[in-house]
Design an enzyme around this catalytic site. Sequence first.
Site, PDB file in Angstrom:
ATOM      1  N   HIS A   1      -0.054  -2.408   2.809  1.00  0.00           N
ATOM      2  CA  HIS A   1      -0.119  -2.336   1.596  1.00  0.00           C
ATOM      3  C   HIS A   1      -0.558  -4.461   0.935  1.00  0.00           C
ATOM      4  O   HIS A   1       1.172  -4.451   0.461  1.00  0.00           O
ATOM      5  CB  HIS A   1       0.328  -1.214   0.653  1.00  0.00           C
ATOM      6  CG  HIS A   1      -0.516  -1.977  -0.402  1.00  0.00           C
ATOM      7  ND1 HIS A   1      -1.368   0.014  -0.883  1.00  0.00           N
ATOM      8  CD2 HIS A   1      -0.505  -2.159  -1.516  1.00  0.00           C
ATOM      9  CE1 HIS A   1      -1.731  -0.226  -2.096  1.00  0.00           C
ATOM     10  NE2 HIS A   1      -1.369  -1.714  -3.144  1.00  0.00           N
TER      11      HIS A   1
ATOM     12  N   ASP B   1      -7.378   6.266   3.446  1.00  0.00           N
ATOM     13  CA  ASP B   1      -6.157   6.359   2.751  1.00  0.00           C
ATOM     14  C   ASP B   1      -6.220   7.125   1.513  1.00  0.00           C
ATOM     15  O   ASP B   1      -5.796   7.162   0.084  1.00  0.00           O
ATOM     16  CB  ASP B   1      -6.303   4.519   1.787  1.00  0.00           C
ATOM     17  CG  ASP B   1      -5.456   4.991   0.753  1.00  0.00           C
ATOM     18  OD1 ASP B   1      -3.509   5.757   0.835  1.00  0.00           O
ATOM     19  OD2 ASP B   1      -5.378   3.684  -0.267  1.00  0.00           O
TER      20      ASP B   1
ATOM     21  N   PHE C   1      -0.312  12.321   3.150  1.00  0.00           N
ATOM     22  CA  PHE C   1      -0.470  14.000   3.260  1.00  0.00           C
ATOM     23  C   PHE C   1       0.214  14.948   2.427  1.00  0.00           C
ATOM     24  O   PHE C   1       0.852  16.220   2.107  1.00  0.00           O
ATOM     25  CB  PHE C   1      -0.711  14.662   4.440  1.00  0.00           C
ATOM     26  CG  PHE C   1      -1.765  14.255   5.483  1.00  0.00           C
ATOM     27  CD1 PHE C   1      -3.100  13.689   4.515  1.00  0.00           C
ATOM     28  CD2 PHE C   1      -2.354  14.912   6.661  1.00  0.00           C
ATOM     29  CE1 PHE C   1      -3.656  13.910   5.200  1.00  0.00           C
ATOM     30  CE2 PHE C   1      -3.619  14.867   6.942  1.00  0.00           C
ATOM     31  CZ  PHE C   1      -4.418  14.006   6.533  1.00  0.00           C
TER      32      PHE C   1
HETATM   33  O1  DOR Z   1      -4.230   4.368  -4.535  1.00  0.00           O
HETATM   34  C1  DOR Z   1      -3.558   4.910  -3.637  1.00  0.00           C
HETATM   35  N1  DOR Z   1      -2.826   6.350  -4.114  1.00  0.00           N
HETATM   36  N2  DOR Z   1      -2.768   3.204  -2.976  1.00  0.00           N
HETATM   37  C2  DOR Z   1      -1.637   3.567  -2.077  1.00  0.00           C
HETATM   38  O2  DOR Z   1      -1.749   2.278  -1.645  1.00  0.00           O
HETATM   39  C3  DOR Z   1      -0.926   4.738  -2.046  1.00  0.00           C
HETATM   40  C4  DOR Z   1      -1.995   6.254  -2.706  1.00  0.00           C
HETATM   41  C5  DOR Z   1      -0.751   7.040  -2.940  1.00  0.00           C
HETATM   42  O3  DOR Z   1       0.392   6.952  -1.966  1.00  0.00           O
HETATM   43  O4  DOR Z   1      -0.860   7.822  -3.593  1.00  0.00           O
END
Ligand code: DOR
Length: 443
Positions: free
Chosen positions: A174, A298, A61
């Site tokens: 991750h 996610d 967020f």
């Molecule tokens: O695609 C992704 N974006 N994978 C992640 O693990 C982090 C996330 C991000 O915070 O933008």
Amino acid sequence: MKTLIKNAQVVLPTGIESVSVLLEDGKIAAIDPASQTAAEETVDATNLYLLPGVVDDQVHFREPGLTHKEDLAAASRACAKGGVTTFLEMPNTVPNATTQALLDQKLALGAEKSLVNFGFYIGATPDNVDDLRQATNTPGIKIFLGSSTGDLLVDEQEALERIFAETTLPITAHCEDEATVRANAEKYRESTNVADHSRVRDHRAAIIATRRAIDLAFRHQHRFHVLHVSTGAETELLEDHRNLITAEACPHHLLFNIDDYARLGTLIQANPSIKTADDSEQLWQALAENRIQVVATDHAPHTLEEKQQDYPKAPSGVPAIENSLALMLNQVHQGRCTLEQVVHWMCDAPARVWDIVDKGRIEVGYDADLVLVDLEKTQQVRNEEQQTKCGWSPWHGEELMGWPVRTWVRGHEVYREGQFDTSRPGQAAVFDHARGGYWATMD
Ligand code: DOR
């Protein structure tokens, strides 16, 4: 304040029943109360389904530090609209949430700005094991075994062994192998083709890292949750869980595959990368067979301007929190899964994985975090209607059947058919880790 939700089809732990639900003092006070129960407010929910509010255990967020992409007020409105009543947020904000003091700052921001309930993970670094050991009021520890958005990364074996050996909070990660991703990136250095993202962050990268993390969890007898599983091969590893391992799948890995790059380009560039149609199929299979227990988003918002840059400049991440429940209800219509499965994957299972007190079920004594859904409502996802600050969705233009229409957080109605009541903020979720997680509490 007493609210009586009458005549809904209610998704209870024991099945779907046509009963009424009484909300009082923020709790579910009674199920199928006598019809003469007096309540200040009565909601006639005939032809609608009442579900526990969604618990999304993986969101980004962006507050503090990256609020041009997203912030707690906008994101939590998106939650309320999407039927999400509790979110657990990742530590790759700026600064990274790697100490109790930084966690406490985020908890204070949540209490001030979030419309729904919240929790914040503590991020692991190669040398903050003392912070990780002492952290409280958190669902658990997040490790980036492979780097993604931001600079959090722990991939040295010694540091990982220490974290698994010396901490007691549940760990999540991750899982993409940093060395594999770097070697692949070197090969595709000149590429501007986003489809190569799935060759850089390939199957091997995901499998190597997931295997490595599961091995650490088994050797140290440490609870571990695999985030955003993207390959069929990882789902095979998940068969042997030894009551320690749980896992999550995301709508973008379930519903998009590499053929969609042609249509959506960098909009679906994500880490882990989108894989093949066969991988998606195997994720669904793993959910059906309880090798994967949780569906979460996610939610990773970036501005459209950022995302529309050429590969590899575009950042990785897909916003989804506002539509995840509708996307899954649409799958119920398509015969892919049942409503009870969706409730398990999105509400009950994540609450159990993270030991969240009184959430994830419609049961007397549980918090009155609820969402009323209209399974017959058909509506398009539209960029211009998104509450998320980034203002777009990769599902823009798709027509979905089954939408949330009203949402309650601790008995307070925060969303009703396009309108928000922002007068009462959400609260911090309570984590009772002595419960022992999903496998210890499954009945
Ligand atoms: O695609 C992704 N974006 N994978 C992640 O693990 C982090 C996330 C991000 O915070 O933008």
